[in-house]
Design a protein around this motif. Structure first.
Motif, short mmCIF file in Angstrom:
data_model
loop_
_atom_site.label_atom_id
_atom_site.label_comp_id
_atom_site.label_asym_id
_atom_site.label_seq_id
_atom_site.Cartn_x
_atom_site.Cartn_y
_atom_site.Cartn_z
N MET A 1 48.23 26.15 34.62
CA MET A 1 47.07 26.81 35.21
C MET A 1 47.37 28.29 35.49
SD MET A 1 45.77 23.87 37.91
CE MET A 1 44.46 24.91 38.56
N SER A 2 46.48 29.16 35.04
CA SER A 2 46.64 30.59 35.31
C SER A 2 45.28 31.28 35.26
CB SER A 2 47.60 31.25 34.32
OG SER A 2 47.07 31.22 33.01
N ALA A 3 45.16 32.36 36.00
CA ALA A 3 43.94 33.17 36.01
C ALA A 3 44.31 34.57 36.48
CB ALA A 3 42.88 32.57 36.92
N VAL A 4 43.35 35.49 36.36
CA VAL A 4 43.56 36.88 36.77
C VAL A 4 42.36 37.32 37.60
CG1 VAL A 4 43.72 39.27 36.00
CG2 VAL A 4 45.01 37.49 34.80
N VAL A 5 42.63 37.98 38.73
CA VAL A 5 41.60 38.64 39.53
C VAL A 5 41.94 40.12 39.58
CG1 VAL A 5 40.50 38.86 41.78
CG2 VAL A 5 41.11 36.59 40.91
N ILE A 6 40.99 40.97 39.18
CA ILE A 6 41.19 42.42 39.21
C ILE A 6 40.30 43.00 40.31
CG2 ILE A 6 41.07 44.58 37.91
CD1 ILE A 6 41.38 42.99 35.36
N ALA A 7 40.91 43.66 41.28
CA ALA A 7 40.17 44.31 42.37
C ALA A 7 40.07 45.80 42.07
CB ALA A 7 40.85 44.06 43.70
N LEU A 8 38.85 46.32 42.00
CA LEU A 8 38.62 47.71 41.61
C LEU A 8 37.93 48.47 42.74
CD1 LEU A 8 37.24 47.31 37.96
CD2 LEU A 8 39.58 47.81 38.67
N THR A 9 38.17 49.80 42.76
CA THR A 9 37.46 50.68 43.70
C THR A 9 36.20 51.25 43.06
OG1 THR A 9 38.76 52.58 42.93
CG2 THR A 9 39.61 51.35 44.85
N THR A 10 36.01 51.05 41.77
CA THR A 10 34.90 51.64 41.04
C THR A 10 33.91 50.58 40.56
OG1 THR A 10 34.29 52.88 39.03
CG2 THR A 10 36.32 51.58 38.95
N PRO A 11 32.61 50.89 40.60
CA PRO A 11 31.62 49.95 40.07
C PRO A 11 31.43 50.07 38.57
CG PRO A 11 30.49 51.83 41.02
CD PRO A 11 31.97 52.06 41.26
N TYR A 12 32.10 51.03 37.94
CA TYR A 12 31.87 51.31 36.53
C TYR A 12 32.89 50.57 35.67
CZ TYR A 12 29.49 55.05 39.01
OH TYR A 12 28.72 55.75 39.90
N TYR A 13 32.55 49.33 35.32
CA TYR A 13 33.45 48.53 34.50
C TYR A 13 32.63 47.59 33.60
CZ TYR A 13 32.55 44.36 37.34
OH TYR A 13 31.95 43.30 37.96
N GLY A 14 33.30 47.10 32.58
CA GLY A 14 32.69 46.12 31.69
C GLY A 14 33.76 45.18 31.16
#
Length: 225
Positions: free
Chosen positions: A129-142
């Motif tokens: 089992m594995s996953a990734v969570v990316i926490a960003l300061t910017t709303p500009y992502y895709g």
């Protein structure tokens, strides 16, 4: 200092394309690449989690569903256990460090991702089992689809730091792709980017830094035949 006004007319979405290659050949599936833009020398538009919707990483069939989430810094993620046995979700590497302990079927836990970064999520019982969570300061992502298409909506003109993430691309390769770009009024094309897949998937250790134990069929923490 230039300020990006949230009242300014919305830009059209920036469209980009990500190609994932291996041994010089493009892969048929180029999904799950994250592309984001962080303004340089400008105040960010507000990027906060909608309090009425907390994203989930569901534990089901000995997997995390979905395997990738992007959240704003300070946002929460729910980790419900939908399997008929115990899980122990943890992340003790980069990004947010936490250990949710052993919890049973039908229960849930929450984690607040309070600093920017990439968190690699595992289960202390099930090594697959594995996953990734990316926490960003910017709303500009895709996030790219299977064809590698990426769309980032409502990006105002300005200078940006462009960054990438893909779980199959080595950190050095991702850093090498980072660059500064300028978005002019009316721009709609972000460009085409090639990421090179590498053999970076290595059997990780458990939360104690040791190899995973063989499943004990008599333990309630493991699935029974």
């Amino acid at each position: 200092m230039l300020t990006l006004s949230v009242c300014a007319p919305a830009q059209q979405a920036l469209k980009g394309h990500v190609q994932i290659t291996r041994n010089g050949h493009p892969l048929a599936n180029a999904s799950q690449a994250v592309v984001w833009l962080t303004p340089i020398g400008a105040n960010l538009a507000p990027f906060q989690q909608d309090g009425s919707h907390i994203p989930q990483l569901v534990q089901k069939n000995k997997s995390f569903q979905p395997s990738l989430l992007v959240v704003p810094v300070g946002g929460k993620v729910e980790f419900p256990n939908h399997d008929p046995f115990f899980h122990n979700v943890f992340s003790l590497f980069e990004g947010k460090r936490f250990d949710l302990g052993l919890y049973e079927s039908g229960t849930t836990r929450f984690v607040e991702f309070d600093k920017p970064g990439v968190s690699f999520i595992f289960c202390n019982i099930h090594a697959e089992m594995s996953a990734v969570v990316i926490a960003l300061t910017t709303p500009y992502y895709g996030i790219s689809d299977a064809r590698g298409e990426v769309s980032i909506p409502n990006v105002p003109p300005g200078r940006y730091a462009l960054k990438f993430f893909h779980s199959s691309v080595a950190p050095d390769g991702l850093r090498a792709m980072s660059r500064e770009i300028t978005i002019a009024p009316g721009d709609t094309a972000l460009g085409t980017f090639t990421l090179t897949e590498t053999d970076i998937t290595v059997a990780h250790k458990n939360k104690y830094g040791r190899d995973y134990d063989r499943p004990d069929p008599n333990s309630p923490a493991y699935a029974r035949p």
